[in-house]
Motif scaffolding. Structure first.
Motif, short mmCIF file in Angstrom:
data_model
loop_
_atom_site.label_atom_id
_atom_site.label_comp_id
_atom_site.label_asym_id
_atom_site.label_seq_id
_atom_site.Cartn_x
_atom_site.Cartn_y
_atom_site.Cartn_z
N LEU A 138 0.85 -1.15 0.10
CA LEU A 138 -0.14 -0.04 -0.15
C LEU A 138 0.95 1.48 -0.17
O LEU A 138 0.51 2.38 -0.46
CB LEU A 138 -0.91 -0.13 1.10
CG LEU A 138 -1.70 1.42 1.54
CD1 LEU A 138 -2.73 1.50 0.20
CD2 LEU A 138 -2.49 1.23 2.89
N VAL A 139 2.02 1.29 0.88
CA VAL A 139 2.77 2.32 0.79
C VAL A 139 3.42 2.72 -0.58
O VAL A 139 3.60 3.81 -0.94
CB VAL A 139 4.02 2.13 1.80
CG1 VAL A 139 5.04 3.25 1.73
CG2 VAL A 139 3.43 2.05 3.38
N VAL A 140 3.82 1.64 -1.26
CA VAL A 140 4.37 1.65 -2.56
C VAL A 140 3.40 2.26 -3.58
O VAL A 140 3.68 3.32 -4.31
CB VAL A 140 5.13 0.21 -3.02
CG1 VAL A 140 5.46 0.46 -4.56
CG2 VAL A 140 6.22 -0.28 -2.05
N PHE A 141 2.14 1.66 -3.59
CA PHE A 141 1.24 2.16 -4.15
C PHE A 141 0.70 3.57 -4.10
O PHE A 141 0.80 4.51 -5.09
CB PHE A 141 -0.06 1.33 -4.03
CG PHE A 141 -1.10 1.93 -5.04
CD1 PHE A 141 -1.29 1.77 -6.03
CD2 PHE A 141 -2.36 2.77 -4.12
CE1 PHE A 141 -2.49 2.05 -6.88
CE2 PHE A 141 -3.32 3.09 -4.94
CZ PHE A 141 -3.52 2.79 -6.22
N LEU A 142 0.93 4.11 -2.88
CA LEU A 142 0.39 5.47 -2.50
C LEU A 142 1.55 6.41 -2.94
O LEU A 142 1.46 7.48 -3.71
CB LEU A 142 0.27 5.57 -1.01
CG LEU A 142 -1.09 5.08 -0.30
CD1 LEU A 142 -0.98 5.15 1.22
CD2 LEU A 142 -2.16 5.83 -0.98
N GLY A 143 2.84 6.05 -2.63
CA GLY A 143 4.10 6.83 -3.04
C GLY A 143 3.87 6.94 -4.54
O GLY A 143 4.33 8.10 -5.05
N ALA A 144 3.77 5.95 -5.23
CA ALA A 144 3.74 6.04 -6.72
C ALA A 144 2.63 7.11 -7.22
O ALA A 144 2.75 7.74 -8.37
CB ALA A 144 3.69 4.56 -7.36
N MET A 145 1.38 6.70 -6.83
CA MET A 145 0.26 7.35 -7.33
C MET A 145 0.47 8.93 -7.11
O MET A 145 0.17 9.92 -7.84
CB MET A 145 -1.09 6.97 -6.58
CG MET A 145 -1.36 5.59 -7.01
SD MET A 145 -2.02 5.59 -8.90
CE MET A 145 -3.23 6.89 -8.75
N ILE A 146 0.96 9.39 -5.80
CA ILE A 146 1.07 10.81 -5.49
C ILE A 146 2.15 11.24 -6.37
O ILE A 146 1.98 12.47 -6.80
CB ILE A 146 1.62 10.79 -4.14
CG1 ILE A 146 0.50 10.24 -2.89
CG2 ILE A 146 2.22 12.34 -3.61
CD1 ILE A 146 1.15 10.45 -1.37
N ASN A 147 3.02 10.63 -6.59
CA ASN A 147 4.18 11.14 -7.77
C ASN A 147 3.95 11.27 -9.01
O ASN A 147 4.22 12.11 -9.81
CB ASN A 147 5.79 10.66 -7.22
CG ASN A 147 6.22 10.98 -5.80
OD1 ASN A 147 6.62 11.92 -5.30
ND2 ASN A 147 6.02 10.07 -4.77
N LEU A 148 3.45 9.98 -9.45
CA LEU A 148 3.11 10.12 -10.73
C LEU A 148 1.78 11.01 -11.16
O LEU A 148 1.87 11.74 -12.24
CB LEU A 148 2.46 8.64 -11.18
CG LEU A 148 3.68 7.80 -11.48
CD1 LEU A 148 2.93 6.34 -11.44
CD2 LEU A 148 4.56 7.93 -12.43
N PHE A 149 1.04 11.19 -10.33
CA PHE A 149 -0.14 12.32 -10.37
C PHE A 149 0.54 13.63 -10.23
O PHE A 149 0.01 14.46 -11.29
CB PHE A 149 -0.89 12.30 -9.07
CG PHE A 149 -2.24 13.25 -9.36
CD1 PHE A 149 -3.33 13.12 -10.25
CD2 PHE A 149 -2.39 14.35 -8.56
CE1 PHE A 149 -4.28 14.21 -10.17
CE2 PHE A 149 -3.29 15.34 -8.67
CZ PHE A 149 -4.24 14.95 -9.50
N ASN A 150 1.44 13.84 -9.49
CA ASN A 150 2.22 15.27 -9.70
C ASN A 150 2.92 15.63 -10.99
O ASN A 150 3.25 16.73 -11.07
CB ASN A 150 2.89 15.35 -8.68
CG ASN A 150 2.16 16.18 -7.13
OD1 ASN A 150 2.10 17.27 -7.22
ND2 ASN A 150 1.94 15.34 -6.17
N LEU A 151 3.10 14.35 -11.81
CA LEU A 151 4.18 14.59 -12.79
C LEU A 151 3.20 14.95 -14.18
O LEU A 151 3.83 15.24 -15.28
CB LEU A 151 4.84 13.39 -12.96
CG LEU A 151 6.15 13.31 -12.09
CD1 LEU A 151 6.88 11.80 -12.48
CD2 LEU A 151 6.96 14.38 -12.39
N ILE A 152 1.87 15.02 -13.73
CA ILE A 152 0.81 15.10 -15.01
C ILE A 152 1.26 16.59 -15.54
O ILE A 152 1.47 17.64 -14.78
CB ILE A 152 -0.32 15.24 -14.63
CG1 ILE A 152 -0.94 13.90 -14.33
CG2 ILE A 152 -1.31 15.81 -15.79
CD1 ILE A 152 -2.56 13.63 -13.81
N PRO A 153 1.68 16.93 -16.82
CA PRO A 153 2.25 18.24 -17.40
C PRO A 153 1.09 19.39 -17.22
O PRO A 153 0.78 19.76 -18.39
CB PRO A 153 2.71 18.14 -18.66
CG PRO A 153 1.84 17.01 -19.08
CD PRO A 153 1.70 15.97 -17.81
#
Length: 291
Positions: A138-153
């Motif tokens: 869950l921590v890996v999923f949350l970390g990936a989602m938070i940072n990938l979402f923030n990378l939307i241009p």
């Protein structure tokens, strides 16, 4: 001991500690990172109340490391910032106390967050592989989602600030991606970010166009003044008149069709060329009228 009784005991302990330590909280508000600590605890409590304390600790930790990445990047570039400020169910933010010098600096500061965010959940990958506990997944999923979402241009997300060093036209792609996600998720927060992104895209595009137009007008005024200062020494105006006639012909050829339509932001470069041609025509006509 049932859950309701356990919660009552913990609530009582919390009230007691709050009463005894209220002076410490008041002191924290006046320290540099007091606001960060207080808002972090408020966010932690909000997440824990709805999803449990383990989830609350995990998401606050991930957000905290992400924001620290921005602060470290800003410090390396000599940019003054405010401490991180947490907002429950929204995330956290860091305000710049001064305008960023250029798009490259803005991109560097924005990039610091996702980079630190990527590093933040790597230990959870190893822990999941070692223990097999779903919590670490869950921590890996949350970390990936938070940072990938923030990378939307798209602004105000980090991705929009990162690609600004290349071209703000990429923001349009980000807006389309975010728009699709907003429709699928029906999240009010995503719709709010989308609206902010649209206004940011529009303003940044117009800012580039306005700056280009103002720069061109400044150069024309300076050239016109320089030209007038040389008139008393001219023995003949024939060459100057011919030069103005050539400038008029060039301006008319660059203006194109009178009823031409331009797509806002996307065709601003073409529109700028046309406005510059109109400016050349105006100053050429003014010069000819004075000769």
């Amino acid at each position: 001991m049932d859950k309701s009784r356990s919660r009552s005991i913990w609530a009582g302990i919390g009230v007691f500690l709050l009463a005894k330590l209220k002076w410490a909280i008041a002191l924290l508000k006046w320290t540099k990172f007091g606001g960060t600590f207080v808002t972090m605890m408020v966010s932690l409590g909000a997440y824990a109340a709805l999803y449990g304390w383990k989830f609350g600790v995990a998401i606050v930790y991930l957000i905290f490391v992400h924001e620290m990445g921005h602060l470290v990047a800003a410090k390396r570039k000599g940019v003054k910032t405010s401490p991180a400020f947490f907002i429950p169910f929204v995330g956290a933010m860091v305000n710049m106390k001064e305008p960023l010098k250029d798009a490259a600096t803005e991109s560097y500061v924005a990039y610091g967050g996702p980079l630190a965010g990527l590093i933040s959940f790597l230990p959870a990958v190893a822990l999941y592989e070692y223990t097999g506990e779903p919590f670490w997944a869950l921590v890996v999923f949350l970390g990936a989602m938070i940072n990938l979402f923030n990378l939307i241009p798209v602004t105000p997300l980090d991705g929009g600030r990162i690609v600004s060093v290349l071209s703000t036209k990429i923001w349009l792609i980000g807006l389309l991606i975010l728009g699709v996600y907003a429709v699928i998720s029906m999240s009010p927060l995503i719709f709010l970010i989308l609206i902010i992104g649209i206004f940011g895209w529009w303003n940044r595009g117009k800012e580039s166009y306005r700056n280009g137009l103002l720069s061109c007008e400044k150069k024309k005024i300076e050239a016109f003044r320089e030209q007038i200062s040389q008139w008393p020494s001219l023995t003949s105006t024939w060459d100057l008149k011919r030069s103005m006639q050539e400038q008029l012909a060039s301006a008319k050829s660059r203006m194109g069709k009178e009823n031409a339509r331009f797509i806002p932001f996307w065709d601003d470069d073409k529109k700028l060329v046309r406005e510059q041609a109109k400016m050349d025509e105006h100053y050429a006509n003014q010069t000819l009228a004075l000769l």
